[in-house]
Design a protein around this motif. Sequence first.
Motif, short mmCIF file in Angstrom:
data_model
loop_
_atom_site.label_atom_id
_atom_site.label_comp_id
_atom_site.label_asym_id
_atom_site.label_seq_id
_atom_site.Cartn_x
_atom_site.Cartn_y
_atom_site.Cartn_z
N THR A 1 0.81 -1.23 0.00
CA THR A 1 0.00 0.00 0.00
C THR A 1 0.84 1.27 0.00
O THR A 1 0.29 2.36 -0.04
CB THR A 1 -0.92 0.02 1.23
OG1 THR A 1 -0.10 -0.06 2.42
CG2 THR A 1 -1.90 -1.14 1.23
N SER A 2 2.17 1.14 0.06
CA SER A 2 3.02 2.34 0.12
C SER A 2 3.18 2.99 -1.25
O SER A 2 3.24 4.22 -1.34
CB SER A 2 4.40 1.98 0.67
OG SER A 2 4.31 1.58 2.02
N VAL A 3 3.27 2.19 -2.31
CA VAL A 3 3.52 2.76 -3.64
C VAL A 3 2.42 3.73 -4.08
O VAL A 3 2.73 4.83 -4.56
CB VAL A 3 3.71 1.62 -4.67
CG1 VAL A 3 3.86 2.20 -6.07
CG2 VAL A 3 4.92 0.78 -4.31
N PRO A 4 1.12 3.43 -3.92
CA PRO A 4 0.10 4.40 -4.34
C PRO A 4 0.13 5.71 -3.55
O PRO A 4 -0.39 6.72 -4.02
CB PRO A 4 -1.22 3.66 -4.11
CG PRO A 4 -0.86 2.22 -4.12
CD PRO A 4 0.51 2.16 -3.51
N ARG A 5 0.73 5.71 -2.35
CA ARG A 5 0.77 6.93 -1.55
C ARG A 5 1.80 7.94 -2.07
O ARG A 5 1.88 9.05 -1.57
CB ARG A 5 1.11 6.61 -0.10
CG ARG A 5 0.05 5.82 0.63
CD ARG A 5 0.32 5.82 2.12
NE ARG A 5 -0.44 4.76 2.76
CZ ARG A 5 0.08 3.86 3.58
NH1 ARG A 5 1.37 3.89 3.84
NH2 ARG A 5 -0.66 2.92 4.13
N MET A 6 2.58 7.55 -3.05
CA MET A 6 3.65 8.42 -3.53
C MET A 6 3.21 9.39 -4.61
O MET A 6 4.01 10.23 -5.03
CB MET A 6 4.82 7.56 -4.04
CG MET A 6 5.48 6.73 -2.96
SD MET A 6 6.93 5.86 -3.55
CE MET A 6 7.50 5.09 -2.03
N THR A 7 1.98 9.31 -5.08
CA THR A 7 1.49 10.23 -6.11
C THR A 7 0.20 10.88 -5.63
O THR A 7 -0.56 10.28 -4.86
CB THR A 7 1.25 9.51 -7.44
OG1 THR A 7 0.18 8.56 -7.28
CG2 THR A 7 2.50 8.77 -7.90
N LYS A 8 -0.05 12.09 -6.12
CA LYS A 8 -1.25 12.83 -5.73
C LYS A 8 -2.52 12.15 -6.22
O LYS A 8 -3.56 12.19 -5.56
CB LYS A 8 -1.19 14.25 -6.31
CG LYS A 8 -0.04 15.10 -5.82
CD LYS A 8 -0.23 15.54 -4.40
CE LYS A 8 0.89 16.50 -3.98
NZ LYS A 8 0.79 16.86 -2.55
N VAL A 9 -2.45 11.52 -7.39
CA VAL A 9 -3.66 10.95 -8.00
C VAL A 9 -4.12 9.71 -7.26
O VAL A 9 -5.31 9.53 -6.97
CB VAL A 9 -3.41 10.63 -9.49
CG1 VAL A 9 -4.63 9.98 -10.11
CG2 VAL A 9 -3.03 11.89 -10.24
#
Length: 280
Positions: A1-9
């Motif tokens: 779940t960490s990777v999606p937190r790295m972008t605003k979208v």
Amino acid sequence: TSVPRMTKVSKPFAQAVDRLETYSVIVILLIIKIAASTESPGEEPIAMVQLGIVSFTVDTLLAIAMVINILVVNSVKFFFEFLVWLTPVPFLDAVFEVCNKSLCAVLMGVYALSPTLATVINLVMLLAAALVLRWISRRVRFYRTMILDPVLAQLWSGFGKPRRPELIVFPRSEIGPFKAKSRLRLARAPGEAGGWILREANWWMPSKQHELPVDPRPSVRCGWVMHSIEIAPAEGDAVVFCFSRRYDKKTLDELVSQLGMEMSNDETTDSSSDVAHQFA
């Protein structure tokens, strides 16, 4: 779940999954604790605290403390992650997430070397989080309402129809017994005198209330990000409440009429400085 937190979208979706992840962690840890305690059925649990007819064992008390610890710390963490998401700086979300995971790795290393020191650090973090929890909780509810209400109204038509003649509002500054950004219900006061009354929008505890003067009439102003209600007395500072774009124009006009307020003809443009002030 960490990777999606790295972008605003993708971060809003990741934040929703993170809430589910938090509750799943609580369930998993409770299952592990219960399973560990049932492996030695010969030992009788020792009551640690006696409150009337209720007694807590050591394992039960530790489980309760663990759940409180996770909820409090994660609530504060969620608030700062949300602020980072609102900040329009590229790659700031990725930097924050890397720092977050690095701190977790350091704490895991400390726990591996010295569980006692890790417990002390955890208690310090819990105390700091508990001190700001109420202030943060009010703002999390405010942000969530302003951002999610218009989305839910589009996905679920019934959400965009008021059940009662009332509005969920958030005062921009302290008013009566309520702090700034408190979630309140604004409705007409009972009786022939008119006026309006504010109540806490919760169901789990007795709600406080505060009556607003009959004069002057509140003025509703529509905005692009959020709507506002302004009460400008002849003397003193104006009182401003914010509420979400949950209702469409027609529904809002009818609701404002039922509440006995007036709709302002001026439509705010929600400049960047004004939006930043409202979200502060």
